[in-house]
Design a protein around this motif. Sequence first.
Motif, mmCIF file in Angstrom:
data_model
loop_
_atom_site.group_PDB
_atom_site.id
_atom_site.type_symbol
_atom_site.label_atom_id
_atom_site.label_comp_id
_atom_site.label_asym_id
_atom_site.label_seq_id
_atom_site.Cartn_x
_atom_site.Cartn_y
_atom_site.Cartn_z
ATOM 1 N N ASN A 81 0.880 -1.338 0.086
ATOM 2 C CA ASN A 81 -0.081 -0.056 0.032
ATOM 3 C C ASN A 81 0.912 1.064 0.114
ATOM 4 O OD1 ASN A 81 -2.377 -1.235 -0.028
ATOM 5 N ND2 ASN A 81 -2.518 -1.499 2.300
ATOM 6 N N SER A 82 2.011 1.108 0.679
ATOM 7 C CA SER A 82 2.793 2.423 0.943
ATOM 8 C C SER A 82 3.633 2.627 -0.745
ATOM 9 C CB SER A 82 3.956 2.148 1.828
ATOM 10 O OG SER A 82 4.739 0.963 1.529
ATOM 11 N N ALA A 83 3.993 1.616 -1.337
ATOM 12 C CA ALA A 83 4.387 1.722 -2.553
ATOM 13 C C ALA A 83 3.110 2.312 -3.543
ATOM 14 C CB ALA A 83 4.924 0.444 -3.074
ATOM 15 N N ALA A 84 2.113 1.770 -3.467
ATOM 16 C CA ALA A 84 1.071 2.142 -4.284
ATOM 17 C C ALA A 84 0.721 3.740 -4.137
ATOM 18 C CB ALA A 84 -0.128 1.572 -4.215
ATOM 19 N N LEU A 85 0.782 4.059 -2.811
ATOM 20 C CA LEU A 85 0.799 5.429 -2.371
ATOM 21 C C LEU A 85 1.787 6.424 -3.112
ATOM 22 C CD1 LEU A 85 -0.769 5.218 1.126
ATOM 23 C CD2 LEU A 85 -1.853 5.997 -0.611
ATOM 24 N N LYS A 86 3.041 6.006 -2.843
ATOM 25 C CA LYS A 86 4.279 6.576 -3.554
ATOM 26 C C LYS A 86 3.756 6.625 -5.125
ATOM 27 C CE LYS A 86 7.596 5.256 -0.230
ATOM 28 N NZ LYS A 86 8.863 4.627 0.082
ATOM 29 N N GLU A 87 3.469 5.702 -5.745
ATOM 30 C CA GLU A 87 3.189 5.786 -7.340
ATOM 31 C C GLU A 87 2.162 7.017 -7.500
ATOM 32 O OE1 GLU A 87 4.694 4.445 -9.655
ATOM 33 O OE2 GLU A 87 6.270 3.278 -8.580
ATOM 34 N N GLN A 88 0.922 6.798 -6.644
ATOM 35 C CA GLN A 88 -0.063 7.395 -6.938
ATOM 36 C C GLN A 88 0.421 9.290 -6.516
ATOM 37 O OE1 GLN A 88 -3.262 6.721 -4.193
ATOM 38 N NE2 GLN A 88 -3.689 4.624 -5.264
ATOM 39 N N LEU A 89 1.491 9.418 -5.633
ATOM 40 C CA LEU A 89 1.897 10.659 -5.531
ATOM 41 C C LEU A 89 2.739 11.170 -6.794
ATOM 42 C CD1 LEU A 89 2.140 12.832 -3.384
ATOM 43 C CD2 LEU A 89 4.378 11.628 -2.538
ATOM 44 N N LYS A 92 0.247 12.278 -9.276
ATOM 45 C CA LYS A 92 -0.196 13.587 -8.880
ATOM 46 C C LYS A 92 0.652 14.747 -9.342
ATOM 47 C CE LYS A 92 -4.377 12.089 -7.342
ATOM 48 N NZ LYS A 92 -5.500 12.624 -8.016
ATOM 49 N N ASP A 93 1.772 14.311 -9.106
ATOM 50 C CA ASP A 93 2.844 15.422 -9.279
ATOM 51 C C ASP A 93 2.947 15.654 -10.783
ATOM 52 O OD1 ASP A 93 3.699 15.808 -6.702
ATOM 53 O OD2 ASP A 93 5.377 14.237 -6.702
ATOM 54 N N GLN A 94 2.984 14.643 -11.669
ATOM 55 C CA GLN A 94 2.881 14.676 -13.299
ATOM 56 C C GLN A 94 1.731 15.305 -13.647
ATOM 57 O OE1 GLN A 94 3.206 10.744 -14.676
ATOM 58 N NE2 GLN A 94 5.401 10.441 -14.023
ATOM 59 N N SER A 95 0.624 14.930 -12.887
ATOM 60 C CA SER A 95 -0.697 15.836 -13.449
ATOM 61 C C SER A 95 -0.501 17.317 -12.859
ATOM 62 C CB SER A 95 -1.838 15.242 -12.749
ATOM 63 O OG SER A 95 -1.817 15.306 -11.310
#
Length: 813
Positions: A81-89, A92-95
């Motif tokens: 879950n922490s890895a997935a949250l990092k990917e989502q972050l 979000k930075d790219q967007s």
Amino acid sequence: MRQDGAPWSQRHSPGTPARIRTHVFGREGWGSDARRRPALCSRSASGPTPPCSHPANPEVEEELRAQNQVLKKGVVDEQANSAALKEQLKMKDQSLRKLQQEMDSLTFRNLQLAKRVELLQDELALSEPRGKKNKKSGESSSQLSQEQKSVFDEDLQKKIEENERLHIQFFEADEQHKHVEAELRSRLATLETEAAQHQAVVDGLTRKYMETIEKLQNDKAKLEVKSQTLEKEAKECRLRTEECQLQLKNLHEDLSGRLEESLSIINEKVPFNDTKYSQYNALNVPLHNRRHQLKMRDIAGQALAFVQDLVTALLNFHTYTEQRIQIFPVDSAIDTISPLNQKFSQYLHENASYVRPLEEGMLHLFESITEDTVTVLETTVKLKTFSEHLTSYICFLRKILPYQLKSLEEECESSLCTSALRARNLELSQDMKKMTAVFEKLQTYIALLALPSTEPDGLLRTNYSSVLTNVGAALHGFHDVMKDISKHYSQKATIEHELPTATQKLITTNDCILSSVVALTNGAGKIASFFSNNLDYFIASLSYGPKAASGFISPLSAECMLQYKKKAAAYLKSLQKPLLESVPYEEALANRRILLSSTESREGLAQQVQQSLEKISKLEQEKEHWMLEAQLAKIKLEKENQRIADKLKNTGSAQLVGLAQENAAMSNAAGQDEATAKAVLEPIQRTSLVPDVESREDLIKNHYMARIVELTSQLQLADSKSVHFYAECRALSKRLALAEKSKEALTEEMKLASQNISRLQDELTTTKRSYEDQLSMMSDHLCSMNETLSKQREEIDTLKMSSKGNSKKNKSR
């Protein structure tokens, strides 16, 4: 973690409701679990925990492995879950960067449009004076310019509106993105800390599980060895059983023959059989079972201790209740309390006169059970007095019950009483009714048990066991009622402490009442468990009595039997003759060892004495020889002195002086010879003119006197040696006594060490149970954390979908 993003420590503060703690941690919260096990840290910190035994090793190992798998799975899920949250972050930075680029392009487009508008306005300003000059000639061109201007204005207005709308959407999206980013960052930080904590817990648990697995394997090997030894013992037992069966057959045949012989003798020789009729058999003295009497006295002592604790708790409960009436709902120091509470307080003030006799009655019952008596229901006369004291206390409870209920109703009617407090008061009133009913039920059964000692027809022997069972059930009911009272009163006290008008006196009194109720609950539980544990023994001991009978018939026959028993004991005591005093066996063995050692030393000393006697005899012979020589020398000296004296009469004074000096020198030489020959004789006058016969008698006399003196000195030397040996033997006996005392002290220390070992083993078992409870609670907590993580995943997916939808709408616009 909830949707509001609050940290774990805030969600589980002590002020959180109980249902939230139950959802997160299982059956109880962390706070209640810490209060429930206060001695866990002190026990674990007292020293290293020794290895413990596991009653069901395979089941425990499977359970530990399952819990370990659950913990590993939870940690892996949290890491994913922490890895997935990092990917989502990152996404979000790219967007956010894309939106910033779009914003830059829009600002550039707006600048171009603004420049174009300025150019158009300049052209419009230049075209206006030209239009005035050529008004007449260029009406058609002015119309065309007006139409173009209106078109440009509309286009500009649309672009401005679209720019404002894009600005608003971009600002909202930026704010939403920042908010979501901050929330996700906080969640990611909390999840990382929790994951680190869980990883540390998992590492500790894995180490502990590996240690437990090693211990279990060692226990398994030990159990296998033990099983092999048990199989060998079982084989030996089978062989022994076969031998015992053969011996049993032989004994059966022998006993059958003896039985026939004894029956024939009884039929021929015994004229009257007193065990045939129960009326006569009840008067026979039963066999003295000292173990039974000691057991009954021990049980009575335990019951006395429990009753004393219960009496103390009841006294405290009634006394603190009286104090509470004086201060709540109206403080008697400020205002007068109601007449109802005054009467109730007056009755409660008399509680000691009803409660104290319960302890006294139980004490009299305990004192009546001795080693010399026979303790059954027919002989326990003091149980009737205890039943009467209990009846008087129940009358007291009945008397104060209406006042207690009315006092609770008065508290409910006061303005300070809330709805929750009113509900607790109603529950307490029901509990007080139940408490009085339970005491009445208990008194009924105890009165039934007291009947066989006063009225033999009041209770049949067949009903004894059922009455005892009902007494145990009544005691358990009393314990349940006291648990309800403790629960409801603790809730009532917490509500009253939160009131704004609660004084320190009221809080202290409520705490005292609560402590007395807890003591009552503990005392009732101890008495109930004590009675249920000894119920089988009570039922089995009812058949104790004369042989070949089911028990006593009436209290009168039991009293007569006790008198006969006292007479028989007195008769047997009179037959006993005092034994002669003798040396104890251990002391005799010690004396024998000392005697053997003394005989060995005596032989050596005898040899030394023999050698010394031989030397003394030789010295005596030499001494006699030299004594004779000395006597001859003295005789010669006397003759020479006489001759010199005769000469002195004829010679002059000068010659007399010279001769006197020569005589003095010769006498000094003779004295030296006597000293070297060990002269002990008395000094002889040098100028004596005694005849030879008298001088010889004196010399012989002096010689024997010297021998006597020498022998007395030898005797004194022997006496001193014997005293020395006696002192040495006495010192050795004292050392032996000190060694015995040190041995006893060491045995006591060994007993204390064994007790400490048993206590440490008990503490080890308790700590093991507490650790197992904590592991189960941790597994429940991990399950709840998995649920919260799944909810967070769903929230993140919804946020992703919403962000994707907003980005698509922005692109379409």
